[in-house]
Design an enzyme around this catalytic site. Structure first.
Site, mmCIF file in Angstrom:
data_model
loop_
_atom_site.group_PDB
_atom_site.id
_atom_site.type_symbol
_atom_site.label_atom_id
_atom_site.label_comp_id
_atom_site.label_asym_id
_atom_site.label_seq_id
_atom_site.Cartn_x
_atom_site.Cartn_y
_atom_site.Cartn_z
ATOM 1 C CE1 TYR A 15 2.934 1.565 8.885
ATOM 2 C CE2 TYR A 15 5.143 0.986 8.151
ATOM 3 C CZ TYR A 15 3.864 1.439 7.873
ATOM 4 O OH TYR A 15 3.536 1.762 6.596
ATOM 5 C CE1 TYR A 140 0.547 0.371 3.465
ATOM 6 C CE2 TYR A 140 1.943 0.770 1.561
ATOM 7 C CZ TYR A 140 1.521 1.109 2.830
ATOM 8 O OH TYR A 140 2.057 2.207 3.462
ATOM 9 C CG ASP A 240 -0.252 1.941 -5.823
ATOM 10 O OD1 ASP A 240 0.881 2.351 -6.180
ATOM 11 O OD2 ASP A 240 -0.649 1.987 -4.644
ATOM 12 C CE LYS A 269 7.422 1.595 -1.206
ATOM 13 N NZ LYS A 269 5.956 1.470 -1.148
HETATM 14 C C1 LIG Z 1 4.899 2.197 -0.523
HETATM 15 C C2 LIG Z 1 3.637 2.205 -1.283
HETATM 16 C C3 LIG Z 1 2.762 3.297 -1.227
HETATM 17 C C4 LIG Z 1 3.015 4.504 -0.337
HETATM 18 O O1 LIG Z 1 4.149 5.197 -0.691
HETATM 19 P P1 LIG Z 1 4.863 6.167 0.397
HETATM 20 O O2 LIG Z 1 5.910 6.861 -0.396
HETATM 21 O O3 LIG Z 1 5.393 5.270 1.462
HETATM 22 O O4 LIG Z 1 3.817 7.089 0.912
HETATM 23 C C5 LIG Z 1 1.619 3.238 -1.993
HETATM 24 N N1 LIG Z 1 1.338 2.183 -2.777
HETATM 25 C C6 LIG Z 1 2.159 1.121 -2.862
HETATM 26 C C7 LIG Z 1 1.809 -0.015 -3.761
HETATM 27 C C8 LIG Z 1 3.329 1.082 -2.106
HETATM 28 O O5 LIG Z 1 4.126 0.013 -2.153
#
Ligand SMILES: *Cc1c(COP(=O)(O)O)cnc(C)c1O
Length: 421
Positions: A15, A140, A240, A269
């Protein structure tokens, strides 16, 4: 040419513009929960590299696991080939989640793409043409195009890409607060499902904590209601957990606060303890069976680096390490310390709200103009955080020392005080 000058001329950062408009910290090495700069300045890490370094950096067990694998087989294609590391990792994920079927991906955003594709294929397999998703405001889910299309439309990058992005359905985000009433959001959720269910393949949400879209902590009741609605209308529930997973909220997965199982879960992550890029989509047997027994019969995705053995090896070790350590006790201790230390920010003039859960502590300001100044102050005082907009927050490794955690919050608060004077 000094490498920092090369960076300035040729390297994009997240970004950012090229060259970067803001100062970049030249980092030389990491150790445990410390970051060392080129000039050997030590910073306490208050970010755990965007939720990923849950054990801190350079953990000897994780390092050994990946070094051992490096000599055996760094990579092999996953098409037409199986290897023990992938199987072992997938079994660990299945046992932890109570789900059945795992698809390994290279990053969180890709994993969200695969989850959305899976939901569409599932509905298609049942003879249904359902191509929309319901998501929450402030959500997000990643930066790739389909993932972006289920991110909050106002708070994110939707407008930049205009008509390129598919239009999905957004419902009110649950009200702030783990114990707070969320009936308004639930009412709207019910209406949203009622109106749109015929065209909706899945409902996607970050359980308990909406991360990059606002660091918003909310009541598990919202998830319980959403699950009921998903069952009622035969819509897949996609949790997610890419940010919240592996203990960040005090439970292994945030869905456990609501005591319900999603149909599809995404993790990433923290999956490899912050060593390698890897994510995983995990689904119920019903989802994978429905797709596998359909006319097409296959899930249409297959990244080149799928199931990378190095990433698998370190993910396995990271999960084992987590399970062998008193991670939950540690996270709850961190939660108590965050709560105690954040109190001092409560009545500051600039502060709108403070909140925390598990290894996450958040100060929301009334204005979004101080982020850079606050970051600079913290770095000058030995703490690495990266605020965005109004949000000054910290996510720490579970191994952080008590005094370091207290220092992170104290310096964050001092920084907020400093920008006004
Ligand atoms: C960081 C994140 C993503 C994307 O993961 P990347 O490895 O950065 O592509 C998707 N969903 C959530 C909830 C996130 O925190």
């Amino acid at each position: 040419m000094h490498w920092l000058d090369i960076d300035k001329t040729h390297v994009w950062h997240p970004y950012n513009s090229l060259p970067s408009k803001t100062k970049l910290l030249p980092v030389k090495r990491t150790d445990k929960t410390s970051i060392f700069l080129e000039d050997n300045t030590e910073l306490i890490d208050g970010m755990s590299s965007w939720w990923s370094a849950i054990h801190g950096y350079n953990n000897p067990r994780l390092t050994k696991a990946i070094k051992t694998q490096l000599d055996i087989m760094p990579h092999i294609m996953f098409g037409g080939i199986a290897h023990e590391n992938a199987a072992t990792l997938c079994k660990l994920l299945v046992d932890l989640t109570g789900l059945n079927s795992v698809f390994l991906c290279d990053s969180g955003s890709v994993c969200v793409e695969v989850a959305l594709k899976t939901a569409i294929q599932y509905q298609e397999a049942k003879g249904l043409k359902k191509y929309k998703f319901i998501a929450c405001e402030h959500s997000y889910h990643g930066d790739t195009l389909a993932a972006m299309s289920v991110c909050d439309p106002n708070n994110s990058m939707h407008n930049i890409y205009g008509t390129y992005l598919p239009k999905h359905i957004f419902t009110k985000a649950p009200e702030l607060g783990f114990n707070n009433d969320c009936t308004k959001a639930i009412e709207e959720l019910e209406k949203t499902f009622e109106i749109h269910h015929k065209e909706v393949a899945g409902f996607i949400i970050e359980p308990i904590v909406q991360g990059a879209g606002g660091m918003r902590i909310y009541n598990p009741k919202f998830l319980v209601k959403a699950k009921e609605l998903c069952i009622k209308y035969d819509i897949l529930f996609i949790a997610d957990e890419i940010a919240t997973g592996f203990g960040h909220t005090g439970k292994m997965f945030a869905m456990e606060h609501a005591n319900i199982k999603p149909d599809i879960m995404t993790v990433g992550k923290g999956l490899t303890g912050g060593y390698m890029t890897m994510a995983a989509m995990i689904t119920s047997k019903e989802v994978s069976d429905t797709i596998s027994n359909s006319q097409l019969g296959i899930l249409m995705h297959g990244p080149t680096f799928m199931g990378n053995p190095l990433a698998c090896s370190v993910a396995i070790e990271s999960i084992k390490l987590l399970l062998e350590t008193p991670w939950q006790k540690r996270v709850l201790t961190i939660e108590a310390i965050f709560k105690e230390e954040l109190e001092a920010a409560k009545n500051l003039e600039l502060v709108e709200n403070i909140r925390n859960i598990g290894a996450i502590g958040v100060i929301e300001l009334k204005d979004n103009i101080y982020a850079q100044e606050i970051q600079d102050y913290c770095v000058k005082n030995g703490v690495w955080i990266r605020p965005f907009g109004k949000l000054i927050y910290s996510i720490v490794a579970y191994t952080i020392k008590e005094e370091d955690l207290r220092k992170i919050v104290k310096v964050m608060i001092e920084a907020i005080k400093s920008v006004k004077s």
